[in-house]
Enzyme design. Structure first.
Site, PDB file in Angstrom:
ATOM      1  N   ASP A   1     -11.230   2.861   4.172  1.00 46.16           N
ATOM      2  CA  ASP A   1     -11.535   1.428   4.103  1.00 46.16           C
ATOM      3  C   ASP A   1     -13.043   1.196   4.005  1.00 46.16           C
ATOM      4  O   ASP A   1     -13.479   0.061   3.809  1.00 46.16           O
ATOM      5  CB  ASP A   1     -11.041   0.752   5.394  1.00 46.16           C
ATOM      6  CG  ASP A   1     -10.046  -0.353   5.104  1.00 46.16           C
ATOM      7  OD1 ASP A   1      -9.785  -0.621   3.923  1.00 46.16           O
ATOM      8  OD2 ASP A   1      -9.540  -0.933   6.073  1.00 46.16           O
TER       9      ASP A   1
ATOM     10  N   LYS B   1       0.838  -1.198   0.000  1.00 46.29           N
ATOM     11  CA  LYS B   1       0.000   0.000   0.000  1.00 46.29           C
ATOM     12  C   LYS B   1       0.873   1.248   0.000  1.00 46.29           C
ATOM     13  O   LYS B   1       0.619   2.198  -0.742  1.00 46.29           O
ATOM     14  CB  LYS B   1      -0.937  -0.013   1.215  1.00 46.29           C
ATOM     15  CG  LYS B   1      -2.057  -1.046   1.091  1.00 46.29           C
ATOM     16  CD  LYS B   1      -2.835  -1.275   2.378  1.00 46.29           C
ATOM     17  CE  LYS B   1      -3.860  -2.390   2.178  1.00 46.29           C
ATOM     18  NZ  LYS B   1      -4.597  -2.760   3.388  1.00 46.29           N
TER      19      LYS B   1
ATOM     20  N   GLN C   1      -5.181  -1.628   9.709  1.00 49.98           N
ATOM     21  CA  GLN C   1      -4.933  -2.901   9.021  1.00 49.98           C
ATOM     22  C   GLN C   1      -5.450  -4.058   9.871  1.00 49.98           C
ATOM     23  O   GLN C   1      -5.126  -4.171  11.056  1.00 49.98           O
ATOM     24  CB  GLN C   1      -3.426  -3.052   8.738  1.00 49.98           C
ATOM     25  CG  GLN C   1      -3.059  -4.282   7.949  1.00 49.98           C
ATOM     26  CD  GLN C   1      -3.567  -4.248   6.496  1.00 49.98           C
ATOM     27  OE1 GLN C   1      -3.760  -3.199   5.915  1.00 49.98           O
ATOM     28  NE2 GLN C   1      -3.798  -5.416   5.924  1.00 49.98           N
TER      29      GLN C   1
HETATM   30  N1  GUN Z   1      -6.583  -6.907   5.768  1.00 51.95           N
HETATM   31  C1  GUN Z   1      -6.660  -7.572   4.592  1.00 51.95           C
HETATM   32  N2  GUN Z   1      -7.258  -6.794   3.672  1.00 51.95           N
HETATM   33  C2  GUN Z   1      -7.560  -5.632   4.270  1.00 51.95           C
HETATM   34  C3  GUN Z   1      -8.197  -4.430   3.831  1.00 51.95           C
HETATM   35  O1  GUN Z   1      -8.630  -4.278   2.688  1.00 51.95           O
HETATM   36  N3  GUN Z   1      -8.325  -3.463   4.769  1.00 51.95           N
HETATM   37  C4  GUN Z   1      -7.904  -3.623   6.038  1.00 51.95           C
HETATM   38  N4  GUN Z   1      -8.087  -2.609   6.889  1.00 51.95           N
HETATM   39  N5  GUN Z   1      -7.315  -4.719   6.472  1.00 51.95           N
HETATM   40  C5  GUN Z   1      -7.148  -5.713   5.595  1.00 51.95           C
END
Ligand code: GUN
Length: 302
Positions: free
Chosen positions: A120, A53, A97
């Site tokens: 998100d 990311k 996350q």
């Molecule tokens: N863990 C795995 N995929 C994601 C996501 O798209 N967002 C978040 N916050 N955690 C994740």
């Protein structure tokens, strides 16, 4: 042979478009878009995702930062760092996350994120907006899947779709988005009876079960569209070989039967990241006086 829904390619196009959009609005905004990722603990997969990311942010001109708490961090400590990010004018997007250590209350942490910075799409306000079909920040993985389906010219009107998995992160918002596109949606989960039978009825399968190779050839009807959200590390079989990745679908067996399929890696994963960038730029533009656009337009010429 199925057509591959190429998430890597589409994500690259999104990135190019976002880079141009940032360059265009930078002078008016007076600062670049900023994304903060809150990571708690040492989950190794999360480490990889967070790094990806941050790299993607760098490619398009989003300033990213990672707030990394130890696995022993208290609820109060994490809440405090979210509050600081909420108040920080240089931060447009905040992402906690997942997964987080079991002693922490994820619900309360997600609720603490300013809905305007909730890139998100997991804050109850944004989930409610999704449910009502109102503009707002949308969950990245299902939004990325909708963009991939649009790019692949998959007509959703009236089709029988099966979503396997009912998480807040993927399955639930996916089901709502597909219904809003006029698909007839069935939600399957760990308690569903005769999952194979349900799968065989589906013209579109979105598999977010978290089980490697769950969906096999005799579970699918010929011509099905298959979206595989799973990503699992397969250890090397012998010394000298490298680990590989696989999804929730037994790709080698299902691919010859499907009309379209997402590869793993290179399907859904890159689109999740692209949608995170998209949401961050939307949040930035909105904070600079614009409006959030939730319509995801495919960017490749057909
Ligand atoms: N863990 C795995 N995929 C994601 C996501 O798209 N967002 C978040 N916050 N955690 C994740």
């Amino acid at each position: 042979m199925a057509k591959h829904l190429d998430g890597r390619l589409l994500a690259t196009r999104y990135e190019a478009s976002l880079r141009a959009s940032i360059a265009q609005h930078l002078a008016t905004a007076g600062y670049p878009p900023g994304l903060a990722v809150v990571r708690i603990g040492e989950d190794p997969a999360s480490g990889v995702y967070v790094r990806k990311k941050a790299q993607a942010c760098g490619r398009v001109g989003i300033r990213s930062r990672i707030t990394h708490h130890p696995a022993t961090a208290s609820q109060q400590e994490v809440l405090e760092s979210i509050r600081q990010l909420n108040a920080d004018p240089s931060c447009d997007g905040i992402l906690v996350q997942l997964p987080i250590p079991a002693h922490l209350d994820a619900r309360q942490l997600l609720l603490a994120v300013d809905p305007a910075k909730d890139v998100d799409g997991l804050h109850p306000l944004n989930l409610g907006r999704l449910m009502r079909g109102e503009p707002g920040l949308r969950s990245c993985t299902p939004a990325g899947i909708m963009a991939l389906l649009a790019q692949g010219c998959i007509a959703l009107e009236g089709i029988r779709a099966l979503v396997i998995g009912r998480s807040i992160l993927v399955g639930q918002p996916m089901g709502i988005m597909l219904q809003q596109a006029n698909a007839t949606v069935t939600m399957a989960h760990s308690r569903t009876r005769d999952l194979a039978h349900q799968c065989r009825q589906a013209e579109l399968l979105v598999v977010a079960a978290g089980k490697p190779g769950l969906v096999r050839a005799d579970w699918v009807r010929p011509g099905v569209v298959v979206v595989d959200v799973g990503i699992h590390r397969v250890p090397p079989r012998q010394q000298g070989e490298r680990a590989t990745l696989c999804g929730d679908v037994y790709f080698a067996a299902v691919e010859p039967l499907a009309s379209h399929i997402t590869p793993v890696p290179g399907g859904v994963g890159p689109m999740t990241v692209a949608m995170l960038l998209w949401n961050t730029v939307q949040a930035w533009q909105q904070r600079c006086g614009g409006v959030v656009r939730t319509v995801l337009v495919p960017l490749l010429p057909h």
